[in-house]
Design a protein around this motif. Structure first.
Motif, PDB file in Angstrom:
ATOM      1  N   ASN A 148       2.226  11.342 -10.200  1.00 24.93           N
ATOM      2  CA  ASN A 148       1.257  12.429 -10.398  1.00 24.93           C
ATOM      3  C   ASN A 148       1.933  13.793 -10.265  1.00 24.93           C
ATOM      4  OD1 ASN A 148      -1.558  13.246 -10.738  1.00 24.93           O
ATOM      5  ND2 ASN A 148      -1.404  14.005  -8.655  1.00 24.93           N
ATOM      6  N   LEU A 170       0.831  -1.205   0.000  1.00 28.10           N
ATOM      7  CA  LEU A 170       0.000   0.000   0.000  1.00 28.10           C
ATOM      8  C   LEU A 170       0.870   1.262   0.000  1.00 28.10           C
ATOM      9  CD1 LEU A 170      -2.824   1.273   0.192  1.00 28.10           C
ATOM     10  CD2 LEU A 170      -2.646   1.092   2.680  1.00 28.10           C
ATOM     11  N   THR A 171       1.912   1.243   0.829  1.00 26.05           N
ATOM     12  CA  THR A 171       2.806   2.402   0.890  1.00 26.05           C
ATOM     13  C   THR A 171       3.531   2.615  -0.435  1.00 26.05           C
ATOM     14  OG1 THR A 171       3.137   1.983   3.248  1.00 26.05           O
ATOM     15  CG2 THR A 171       4.708   3.454   2.153  1.00 26.05           C
ATOM     16  N   THR A 172       4.022   1.534  -1.005  1.00 27.53           N
ATOM     17  CA  THR A 172       4.755   1.641  -2.271  1.00 27.53           C
ATOM     18  C   THR A 172       3.869   2.170  -3.389  1.00 27.53           C
ATOM     19  OG1 THR A 172       6.165  -0.217  -1.614  1.00 27.53           O
ATOM     20  CG2 THR A 172       6.125   0.373  -3.955  1.00 27.53           C
ATOM     21  N   VAL A 173       2.668   1.598  -3.495  1.00 28.17           N
ATOM     22  CA  VAL A 173       1.752   2.031  -4.554  1.00 28.17           C
ATOM     23  C   VAL A 173       1.331   3.483  -4.347  1.00 28.17           C
ATOM     24  CG1 VAL A 173      -0.532   1.653  -5.548  1.00 28.17           C
ATOM     25  CG2 VAL A 173       0.931  -0.299  -5.044  1.00 28.17           C
ATOM     26  N   SER A 174       1.061   3.869  -3.087  1.00 27.64           N
ATOM     27  CA  SER A 174       0.605   5.239  -2.807  1.00 27.64           C
ATOM     28  C   SER A 174       1.690   6.255  -3.130  1.00 27.64           C
ATOM     29  CB  SER A 174       0.191   5.359  -1.339  1.00 27.64           C
ATOM     30  OG  SER A 174      -0.867   4.459  -1.039  1.00 27.64           O
ATOM     31  N   PHE A 175       2.910   5.998  -2.639  1.00 23.66           N
ATOM     32  CA  PHE A 175       3.989   6.946  -2.899  1.00 23.66           C
ATOM     33  C   PHE A 175       4.361   6.986  -4.375  1.00 23.66           C
ATOM     34  CE2 PHE A 175       4.646   6.915   1.682  1.00 23.66           C
ATOM     35  CZ  PHE A 175       5.035   8.223   1.921  1.00 23.66           C
ATOM     36  N   THR A 176       4.313   5.840  -5.025  1.00 26.23           N
ATOM     37  CA  THR A 176       4.596   5.826  -6.460  1.00 26.23           C
ATOM     38  C   THR A 176       3.557   6.635  -7.224  1.00 26.23           C
ATOM     39  OG1 THR A 176       5.609   3.644  -6.272  1.00 26.23           O
ATOM     40  CG2 THR A 176       4.961   4.353  -8.469  1.00 26.23           C
ATOM     41  N   PHE A 177       2.280   6.462  -6.854  1.00 29.97           N
ATOM     42  CA  PHE A 177       1.219   7.230  -7.505  1.00 29.97           C
ATOM     43  C   PHE A 177       1.394   8.730  -7.269  1.00 29.97           C
ATOM     44  CE2 PHE A 177      -2.929   9.338  -7.092  1.00 29.97           C
ATOM     45  CZ  PHE A 177      -3.418   9.162  -8.376  1.00 29.97           C
ATOM     46  N   LEU A 178       1.696   9.114  -6.019  1.00 25.41           N
ATOM     47  CA  LEU A 178       1.882  10.536  -5.730  1.00 25.41           C
ATOM     48  C   LEU A 178       3.083  11.102  -6.472  1.00 25.41           C
ATOM     49  CD1 LEU A 178       1.180  10.570  -1.875  1.00 25.41           C
ATOM     50  CD2 LEU A 178      -0.326  11.363  -3.700  1.00 25.41           C
TER      51      LEU A 178
END
Length: 212
Positions: A65, A54-62
């Motif tokens: 973006n 979850l952390t990896t996907v969230s930070f990668t998305f941010l």
């Protein structure tokens, strides 16, 4: 043939192997889930894995973006600067062309179809105004001067849209492209009518262009 690959015994072997894996997997799963320490280990491992993903996907998305927004903002700024620069060049080219068209000596030479006088009057125009081309025509679209190539004149460019609009009294500027040797060339064009102020009659047209 009985024991060959894809034969009956080969298929039966794979079926028994799959059944054995399923039985062993079921036993291991039951063994782990019925022990308290194993349950804690599986819970913590699953939670850590889920949090990590979850952390990896969230930070990668941010991050992606943010990079995307930054790139779009930079592109918008660059486009605005380029549009401002092109607008300035269009205004400058139009003003330089109007200065030539309003020169009384040029007007007189155009009325007399005097190529030599026009060549003399505009000999330093391209250098002084940092323009690429200058074309002066009569009121029927016949070329009286090409400042970039003085020896080539006398032909008609009455079909040229820019010249035709200038000959009906419109002062225009715009951007156009022409085929080049390696790639198309982008021109800033400006055309204005040459008017005889004595009777307010259009006697020709002047067109300048600048290669970007």
């Amino acid at each position: 043939k009985l024991v060959a690959a894809f034969g009956p015994l080969w298929i039966a072997e794979l079926v028994f192997l799959l059944a054995s894996v399923l039985v062993l997997g079921r036993w291991v799963w039951r063994y782990l889930t019925e022990r308290f320490m194993s349950q804690l280990f599986m819970i913590f491992t699953s939670a850590i894995l889920a949090i990590f993903l979850l952390t990896t996907v969230s930070f990668t998305f941010l991050l992606v973006n943010n990079v995307q927004n930054s790139s779009l903002n930079n592109l918008k700024t660059a486009a605005s600067v380029l549009n401002y620069a092109i607008s300035g060049k269009k205004a400058q080219t139009l003003a330089d062309t109007e200065a030539i068209a309003e020169n009384p000596d040029v007007v007189s030479a155009v009325m007399a179809n005097d190529h030599n006088s026009l060549n003399s009057l505009t000999s330093t125009y391209l250098h002084d105004k940092q323009q690429s081309t200058l074309t002066i025509t009569s009121n029927v679209g016949q070329v009286l001067l090409r400042a970039q190539d003085p020896s080539r004149w006398g032909d008609s460019i009455s079909s040229d849209t820019t010249i035709r609009r200038a000959l009906i009294g419109q002062s225009i500027s715009g951007v156009s492209t022409q085929n080049g040797v390696l790639a198309p060339q982008i021109y800033i064009n400006a055309a204005v009518p040459i008017v005889n102020t004595a009777n307010n009659q259009i006697v020709g047209a002047a067109e300048s262009s600048l290669v970007l």
